[in-house]
Scaffold this motif. Structure first.
Motif, PDB file in Angstrom:
ATOM      1  N   GLU A   1       0.879  -1.290  -0.054  1.00 36.93           N
ATOM      2  CA  GLU A   1      -0.110   0.024   0.049  1.00 36.93           C
ATOM      3  C   GLU A   1       0.998   1.274   0.017  1.00 36.93           C
ATOM      4  O   GLU A   1       1.878   1.471   0.541  1.00 36.93           O
ATOM      5  N   ASN A   2       0.408   2.237  -0.639  1.00 30.46           N
ATOM      6  CA  ASN A   2       1.164   3.780  -0.618  1.00 30.46           C
ATOM      7  C   ASN A   2       0.522   4.280   0.853  1.00 30.46           C
ATOM      8  O   ASN A   2      -0.511   4.328   1.288  1.00 30.46           O
ATOM      9  N   PRO A   3       1.539   4.602   1.479  1.00 28.24           N
ATOM     10  CA  PRO A   3       1.392   5.375   2.889  1.00 28.24           C
ATOM     11  C   PRO A   3       0.684   6.552   2.850  1.00 28.24           C
ATOM     12  O   PRO A   3       0.065   7.151   3.931  1.00 28.24           O
ATOM     13  N   LEU A   4       0.713   7.086   1.690  1.00 25.56           N
ATOM     14  CA  LEU A   4       0.034   8.378   1.344  1.00 25.56           C
ATOM     15  C   LEU A   4      -0.796   8.354   0.291  1.00 25.56           C
ATOM     16  O   LEU A   4      -0.407   9.340  -0.774  1.00 25.56           O
ATOM     17  N   PRO A   5      -1.745   7.633   0.201  1.00 27.21           N
ATOM     18  CA  PRO A   5      -2.503   7.408  -1.106  1.00 27.21           C
ATOM     19  C   PRO A   5      -3.122   8.895  -1.513  1.00 27.21           C
ATOM     20  O   PRO A   5      -3.431   9.755  -0.918  1.00 27.21           O
ATOM     21  N   SER A   6      -3.562   8.660  -2.652  1.00 28.77           N
ATOM     22  CA  SER A   6      -4.162   9.924  -3.427  1.00 28.77           C
ATOM     23  C   SER A   6      -5.360   9.414  -4.176  1.00 28.77           C
ATOM     24  O   SER A   6      -5.426   8.110  -4.276  1.00 28.77           O
TER      25      SER A   6
ATOM     26  N   GLN B   1       9.445  -0.779   5.152  1.00 31.48           N
ATOM     27  CA  GLN B   1       8.783  -0.555   6.284  1.00 31.48           C
ATOM     28  C   GLN B   1       7.767   0.801   6.024  1.00 31.48           C
ATOM     29  O   GLN B   1       8.537   1.706   5.538  1.00 31.48           O
ATOM     30  N   LYS B   2       6.712   0.813   6.307  1.00 33.22           N
ATOM     31  CA  LYS B   2       5.796   1.856   6.354  1.00 33.22           C
ATOM     32  C   LYS B   2       6.022   2.942   7.317  1.00 33.22           C
ATOM     33  O   LYS B   2       6.261   2.677   8.401  1.00 33.22           O
ATOM     34  N   PRO B   3       6.477   4.134   6.779  1.00 26.38           N
ATOM     35  CA  PRO B   3       6.813   5.291   7.638  1.00 26.38           C
ATOM     36  C   PRO B   3       5.662   5.578   8.689  1.00 26.38           C
ATOM     37  O   PRO B   3       4.511   5.890   8.241  1.00 26.38           O
TER      38      PRO B   3
ATOM     39  N   PHE C   1       9.547   8.400   4.073  1.00 25.71           N
ATOM     40  CA  PHE C   1      10.779   7.631   4.644  1.00 25.71           C
ATOM     41  C   PHE C   1      12.017   8.493   5.071  1.00 25.71           C
ATOM     42  O   PHE C   1      12.908   7.990   5.557  1.00 25.71           O
ATOM     43  N   PHE C   2      11.872   9.857   4.506  1.00 26.40           N
ATOM     44  CA  PHE C   2      13.104  10.661   5.293  1.00 26.40           C
ATOM     45  C   PHE C   2      13.190  10.804   6.581  1.00 26.40           C
ATOM     46  O   PHE C   2      14.289  10.924   7.061  1.00 26.40           O
ATOM     47  N   VAL C   3      12.180  10.555   7.415  1.00 25.65           N
ATOM     48  CA  VAL C   3      12.193  10.451   8.979  1.00 25.65           C
ATOM     49  C   VAL C   3      12.830   9.312   9.488  1.00 25.65           C
ATOM     50  O   VAL C   3      13.553   9.144  10.297  1.00 25.65           O
ATOM     51  N   GLN C   4      12.582   8.361   8.615  1.00 22.49           N
ATOM     52  CA  GLN C   4      13.269   7.137   8.830  1.00 22.49           C
ATOM     53  C   GLN C   4      14.711   7.194   8.633  1.00 22.49           C
ATOM     54  O   GLN C   4      15.585   6.547   9.225  1.00 22.49           O
TER      55      GLN C   4
END
Length: 133
Positions: free
Chosen positions: A87-92, A118-120, A125-128
């Motif tokens: 899944e897209n963690p930030l779907p549109s 891993q889902k952010p 994922f920049f925070v990861q």
């Protein structure tokens, strides 16, 4: 501040893991970086420019060293038969929308083994990568 740096042709090579010691880092290993990223090409464009690149292209940029935000819009454009593994963690509302052609009812697949990201918990994922997730 460094620009976006890319390794031309790297998108045609093997897939590299973004997991290290059981943690999703969103980056290739130091070993891959030292072996494959010795001759990066810098991409300099003015603010507001658009960059199109293959998602497998080895690329990097330095952290934002200013107090100004460095926003980014990531758009994924794929063939109709290339379906996502997760899944897209930030779907549109436009996710899965077909731009051209007809639905084939087929799935394109290549012989690869990969570990899913891993889902952010944050916006990306920049925070990861910054170990802030």
């Amino acid at each position: 501040m460094k620009s976006l740096q890319v390794i031309p042709g790297s998108h045609k090579k093997e897939l590299f893991s973004h997991w290290h010691d059981g943690v999703f880092t969103g980056a290739v290993s130091d070993e891959i970086e030292s072996e494959r990223c010795q001759n990066p090409v810098s991409c300099y464009e003015p603010a507001g420019s658009v960059c199109f690149m293959h998602s497998r292209l080895l690329h990097a940029s330095s952290p934002n060293g200013t107090e100004l935000p460095r926003t980014m819009f990531i758009n994924v454009y794929a063939a109709e038969d290339a379906l996502p593994y997760g899944e897209n963690p930030l779907p549109s509302i436009h996710s899965g929308e077909m731009v051209w052609g007809k639905e084939s009812g087929q799935v394109r697949s290549t012989a690869n083994t990969l570990k899913l990201p891993q889902k952010p918990k944050g916006a990306s994922f920049f925070v990861q990568q910054a170990n802030q997730d």
